[in-house]
Write a protein that holds these residues in place. Sequence first.
Motif, mmCIF file in Angstrom:
data_model
loop_
_atom_site.group_PDB
_atom_site.id
_atom_site.type_symbol
_atom_site.label_atom_id
_atom_site.label_comp_id
_atom_site.label_asym_id
_atom_site.label_seq_id
_atom_site.Cartn_x
_atom_site.Cartn_y
_atom_site.Cartn_z
ATOM 1 N N PRO A 4 0.844 -1.200 0.000
ATOM 2 C CA PRO A 4 0.000 0.000 0.000
ATOM 3 C C PRO A 4 0.882 1.254 0.000
ATOM 4 O O PRO A 4 1.932 1.290 0.622
ATOM 5 C CB PRO A 4 -0.798 -0.120 1.300
ATOM 6 C CG PRO A 4 0.009 -1.018 2.169
ATOM 7 C CD PRO A 4 0.754 -1.950 1.241
ATOM 8 N N LEU A 5 0.434 2.246 -0.742
ATOM 9 C CA LEU A 5 1.161 3.507 -0.762
ATOM 10 C C LEU A 5 0.881 4.279 0.520
ATOM 11 O O LEU A 5 -0.256 4.328 0.979
ATOM 12 C CB LEU A 5 0.740 4.348 -1.969
ATOM 13 C CG LEU A 5 1.113 3.788 -3.329
ATOM 14 C CD1 LEU A 5 0.531 4.672 -4.432
ATOM 15 C CD2 LEU A 5 2.613 3.679 -3.486
ATOM 16 N N ILE A 6 1.913 4.844 1.072
ATOM 17 C CA ILE A 6 1.789 5.648 2.286
ATOM 18 C C ILE A 6 1.581 7.103 1.861
ATOM 19 O O ILE A 6 2.311 7.627 1.039
ATOM 20 C CB ILE A 6 3.059 5.529 3.148
ATOM 21 C CG1 ILE A 6 3.128 4.165 3.802
ATOM 22 C CG2 ILE A 6 3.131 6.613 4.190
ATOM 23 C CD1 ILE A 6 2.117 3.952 4.882
ATOM 24 N N ASN A 7 0.591 7.723 2.431
ATOM 25 C CA ASN A 7 0.340 9.138 2.167
ATOM 26 C C ASN A 7 0.485 9.879 3.490
ATOM 27 O O ASN A 7 -0.485 10.044 4.225
ATOM 28 C CB ASN A 7 -1.049 9.334 1.565
ATOM 29 C CG ASN A 7 -1.291 10.772 1.155
ATOM 30 O OD1 ASN A 7 -0.363 11.555 1.073
ATOM 31 N ND2 ASN A 7 -2.539 11.108 0.914
ATOM 32 N N MET A 38 7.354 5.284 7.121
ATOM 33 C CA MET A 38 7.694 5.134 5.708
ATOM 34 C C MET A 38 8.520 3.867 5.479
ATOM 35 O O MET A 38 8.248 3.110 4.546
ATOM 36 C CB MET A 38 8.464 6.370 5.226
ATOM 37 C CG MET A 38 8.694 6.387 3.741
ATOM 38 S SD MET A 38 7.202 6.328 2.725
ATOM 39 C CE MET A 38 6.463 7.898 3.082
ATOM 40 N N ILE A 39 9.497 3.620 6.323
ATOM 41 C CA ILE A 39 10.338 2.429 6.153
ATOM 42 C C ILE A 39 9.524 1.159 6.339
ATOM 43 O O ILE A 39 9.666 0.193 5.576
ATOM 44 C CB ILE A 39 11.549 2.485 7.115
ATOM 45 C CG1 ILE A 39 12.506 3.597 6.669
ATOM 46 C CG2 ILE A 39 12.263 1.129 7.161
ATOM 47 C CD1 ILE A 39 13.612 3.906 7.643
ATOM 48 N N MET A 40 8.646 1.162 7.337
ATOM 49 C CA MET A 40 7.834 -0.029 7.583
ATOM 50 C C MET A 40 6.847 -0.288 6.457
ATOM 51 O O MET A 40 6.359 -1.412 6.301
ATOM 52 C CB MET A 40 7.093 0.091 8.919
ATOM 53 C CG MET A 40 8.019 0.156 10.128
ATOM 54 S SD MET A 40 9.180 -1.216 10.238
ATOM 55 C CE MET A 40 8.083 -2.534 10.685
ATOM 56 N N SER A 41 6.557 0.712 5.647
ATOM 57 C CA SER A 41 5.648 0.512 4.519
ATOM 58 C C SER A 41 6.362 -0.087 3.310
ATOM 59 O O SER A 41 5.709 -0.504 2.359
ATOM 60 C CB SER A 41 4.986 1.840 4.131
ATOM 61 O OG SER A 41 5.911 2.670 3.464
#
Length: 111
Positions: A4-7, A38-41
């Motif tokens: 999933p993209l992080i926003n 962000m890194i975990m995504s």
Amino acid sequence: MNLPLINQTLPSFDELIDLAETNPEGFAQFKHEMCKEMIMSASEEMQDRLWAQQSHIDRVVDNCKNPNHANVVLMRELVSQMVKFQDVLEGDTVETENNITAQIIPLADWR
């Protein structure tokens, strides 16, 4: 695997400046949480590399005298990485950590 993209939504620049000036520890914690999110995504295979990169960035910034110095040093780091990427894209030989060289095949030749 599609991740999933992080926003991420950041506070305004002025709010971030105020936080950094009035609560440096809070600002550092906020920065850490945003980087962690962000890194975990990212894919699991990339997370270790991203944590290592973030650790390197943190060490570089910690050794800087002021924010302007940090910007100059980080820009120098970025330019160095871009030169390495450019060399790879142009088909230059790359050395790995074990001193094994890999021949890079230009994309145009691969097709």
